[in-house]
Design a protein around this motif. Structure first.
Motif, mmCIF file in Angstrom:
data_model
loop_
_atom_site.group_PDB
_atom_site.id
_atom_site.type_symbol
_atom_site.label_atom_id
_atom_site.label_comp_id
_atom_site.label_asym_id
_atom_site.label_seq_id
_atom_site.Cartn_x
_atom_site.Cartn_y
_atom_site.Cartn_z
ATOM 1 N N ASN A 1 0.970 -1.297 -0.067
ATOM 2 C CA ASN A 1 -0.032 0.103 0.038
ATOM 3 C C ASN A 1 0.748 1.217 -0.052
ATOM 4 O O ASN A 1 0.190 2.465 -0.271
ATOM 5 N N MET A 2 2.282 1.112 0.350
ATOM 6 C CA MET A 2 2.991 2.363 0.382
ATOM 7 C C MET A 2 3.700 2.639 -1.032
ATOM 8 O O MET A 2 4.309 3.615 -1.132
ATOM 9 N N TYR A 3 3.559 1.694 -1.838
ATOM 10 C CA TYR A 3 4.248 1.731 -3.113
ATOM 11 C C TYR A 3 3.582 2.664 -4.129
ATOM 12 O O TYR A 3 2.316 2.434 -4.263
ATOM 13 N N THR A 4 4.360 3.244 -4.755
ATOM 14 C CA THR A 4 3.562 3.977 -6.259
ATOM 15 C C THR A 4 3.839 2.735 -7.266
ATOM 16 O O THR A 4 4.752 2.249 -7.562
ATOM 17 N N MET A 5 2.610 2.560 -7.795
ATOM 18 C CA MET A 5 2.373 1.380 -8.976
ATOM 19 C C MET A 5 2.374 1.986 -10.185
ATOM 20 O O MET A 5 1.694 2.847 -10.392
ATOM 21 N N GLY A 6 3.076 1.142 -11.202
ATOM 22 C CA GLY A 6 3.056 1.880 -12.526
ATOM 23 C C GLY A 6 3.012 0.560 -13.594
ATOM 24 O O GLY A 6 3.267 -0.222 -13.408
ATOM 25 N N TRP A 7 2.192 1.109 -14.748
ATOM 26 C CA TRP A 7 2.462 0.273 -15.914
ATOM 27 C C TRP A 7 3.226 1.155 -16.946
ATOM 28 O O TRP A 7 2.924 2.207 -17.260
ATOM 29 N N TYR A 8 4.226 0.284 -17.332
ATOM 30 C CA TYR A 8 4.971 0.801 -18.581
ATOM 31 C C TYR A 8 5.020 -0.020 -19.749
ATOM 32 O O TYR A 8 4.407 -1.143 -19.595
ATOM 33 N N ARG A 9 5.367 0.498 -21.045
ATOM 34 C CA ARG A 9 5.035 -0.397 -22.030
ATOM 35 C C ARG A 9 6.507 -0.191 -23.256
ATOM 36 O O ARG A 9 6.873 0.864 -22.951
ATOM 37 N N GLN A 10 6.723 -1.246 -23.888
ATOM 38 C CA GLN A 10 7.905 -1.289 -24.785
ATOM 39 C C GLN A 10 7.708 -1.756 -25.917
ATOM 40 O O GLN A 10 7.196 -2.985 -26.053
ATOM 41 N N ALA A 11 7.496 -0.960 -27.109
ATOM 42 C CA ALA A 11 7.203 -1.605 -28.530
ATOM 43 C C ALA A 11 8.562 -1.774 -29.091
ATOM 44 O O ALA A 11 9.553 -1.302 -28.831
ATOM 45 N N PRO A 12 8.455 -2.714 -30.146
ATOM 46 C CA PRO A 12 9.712 -3.285 -30.906
ATOM 47 C C PRO A 12 10.453 -1.837 -31.313
ATOM 48 O O PRO A 12 9.847 -0.939 -32.108
ATOM 49 N N GLY A 13 11.663 -1.731 -31.058
ATOM 50 C CA GLY A 13 12.671 -0.665 -31.565
ATOM 51 C C GLY A 13 12.253 0.698 -30.665
ATOM 52 O O GLY A 13 12.686 1.532 -31.259
ATOM 53 N N LYS A 14 11.686 0.557 -29.865
ATOM 54 C CA LYS A 14 11.183 1.801 -29.063
ATOM 55 C C LYS A 14 11.580 2.007 -27.484
ATOM 56 O O LYS A 14 11.854 0.678 -27.043
ATOM 57 N N GLN A 15 11.784 3.039 -27.048
ATOM 58 C CA GLN A 15 12.251 2.775 -25.615
ATOM 59 C C GLN A 15 10.883 2.610 -24.526
ATOM 60 O O GLN A 15 9.744 2.964 -25.227
ATOM 61 N N ARG A 16 11.265 1.923 -23.426
ATOM 62 C CA ARG A 16 10.277 1.742 -22.603
ATOM 63 C C ARG A 16 9.684 2.999 -22.275
ATOM 64 O O ARG A 16 10.314 4.019 -21.960
ATOM 65 N N GLU A 17 7.991 3.248 -22.142
ATOM 66 C CA GLU A 17 7.595 4.532 -21.753
ATOM 67 C C GLU A 17 6.444 4.319 -20.744
ATOM 68 O O GLU A 17 6.004 3.035 -20.557
ATOM 69 N N LEU A 18 6.183 5.220 -19.954
ATOM 70 C CA LEU A 18 5.139 5.276 -19.001
ATOM 71 C C LEU A 18 3.897 5.008 -19.549
ATOM 72 O O LEU A 18 3.604 5.851 -20.347
ATOM 73 N N VAL A 19 2.997 4.175 -19.099
ATOM 74 C CA VAL A 19 1.515 4.240 -19.561
ATOM 75 C C VAL A 19 0.808 5.038 -18.555
ATOM 76 O O VAL A 19 -0.203 5.948 -18.859
ATOM 77 N N ALA A 20 0.941 4.710 -17.184
ATOM 78 C CA ALA A 20 0.051 4.892 -16.096
ATOM 79 C C ALA A 20 0.680 4.716 -14.690
ATOM 80 O O ALA A 20 1.306 3.692 -14.752
ATOM 81 N N ARG A 21 0.267 5.576 -13.624
ATOM 82 C CA ARG A 21 0.901 5.385 -12.337
ATOM 83 C C ARG A 21 -0.315 5.701 -11.369
ATOM 84 O O ARG A 21 -0.988 6.647 -11.827
ATOM 85 N N ILE A 22 -0.129 5.054 -10.257
ATOM 86 C CA ILE A 22 -1.021 5.099 -9.201
ATOM 87 C C ILE A 22 -0.214 5.298 -7.931
ATOM 88 O O ILE A 22 0.477 4.399 -7.546
ATOM 89 N N SER A 23 -0.461 6.132 -7.399
ATOM 90 C CA SER A 23 0.469 6.530 -6.083
ATOM 91 C C SER A 23 -0.345 5.559 -4.859
ATOM 92 O O SER A 23 -1.228 5.325 -4.992
ATOM 93 N N SER A 24 0.355 5.816 -3.677
ATOM 94 C CA SER A 24 -0.092 5.053 -2.393
ATOM 95 C C SER A 24 -1.363 5.509 -2.077
ATOM 96 O O SER A 24 -2.077 5.192 -1.579
ATOM 97 N N GLY A 25 -1.439 7.013 -2.312
ATOM 98 C CA GLY A 25 -2.879 7.697 -1.900
ATOM 99 C C GLY A 25 -3.782 7.535 -3.066
ATOM 100 O O GLY A 25 -5.121 8.101 -2.777
ATOM 101 N N GLY A 26 -3.693 7.073 -4.198
ATOM 102 C CA GLY A 26 -4.802 6.968 -5.134
ATOM 103 C C GLY A 26 -4.643 7.850 -6.100
ATOM 104 O O GLY A 26 -5.462 7.872 -7.446
#
Length: 119
Positions: free
Chosen positions: A30-55
């Motif tokens: 519950n104290m962690y910020t959780m996130g989803w990232y994605r990486q397409a072929p030939g591209k850098q990993r990028e942030l998709v979405a994040r949610i903090s411990s507080g929501g």
């Protein structure tokens, strides 16, 4: 040993939906910020979405209004609901857990789950 295990990826047609899940073996999830990232072929990993411990949430402009991140602290799980999927959403999606503790940033990654949007 910390583990983040993603599931829910697959092949979907344009305009379709998928729901990704990530279960984390974290003692104080519950104290962690959780996130989803994605990486397409030939591209850098990028942030998709994040949610903090507080929501609080933030999204990449490219997914705003189509994707929703949420968390269930009791289940130590973070979700990514993806709607109106486009071909350009095709990528490996990774779950991330991040916390600033004792003066240092600690983060963990899952192994990734493939999302393919194609007709």
């Amino acid at each position: 040993q910390v583990q983040l295990v993603e599931s829910g990826g697959g092949l979907v047609q344009p305009g379709g939906s998928l729901r990704l899940s990530c279960v984390a073996s974290l003692n104080i999830f519950n104290m962690y910020t959780m996130g989803w990232y994605r990486q397409a072929p030939g591209k850098q990993r990028e942030l998709v979405a994040r949610i903090s411990s507080g929501g609080s949430t933030n999204y990449a402009d490219s997914v705003m209004g189509r994707f929703t991140i949420s968390r269930d602290n009791a289940r130590k799980t973070v979700y990514l609901e993806m709607n109106s999927l486009k071909a350009e959403d095709t990528a490996v999606y990774y779950c991330n857990a991040e916390i600033f503790m004792l003066g240092s940033l600690r983060d963990y990654w899952g192994q990734g789950t493939q999302v393919t949007v194609s007709s």
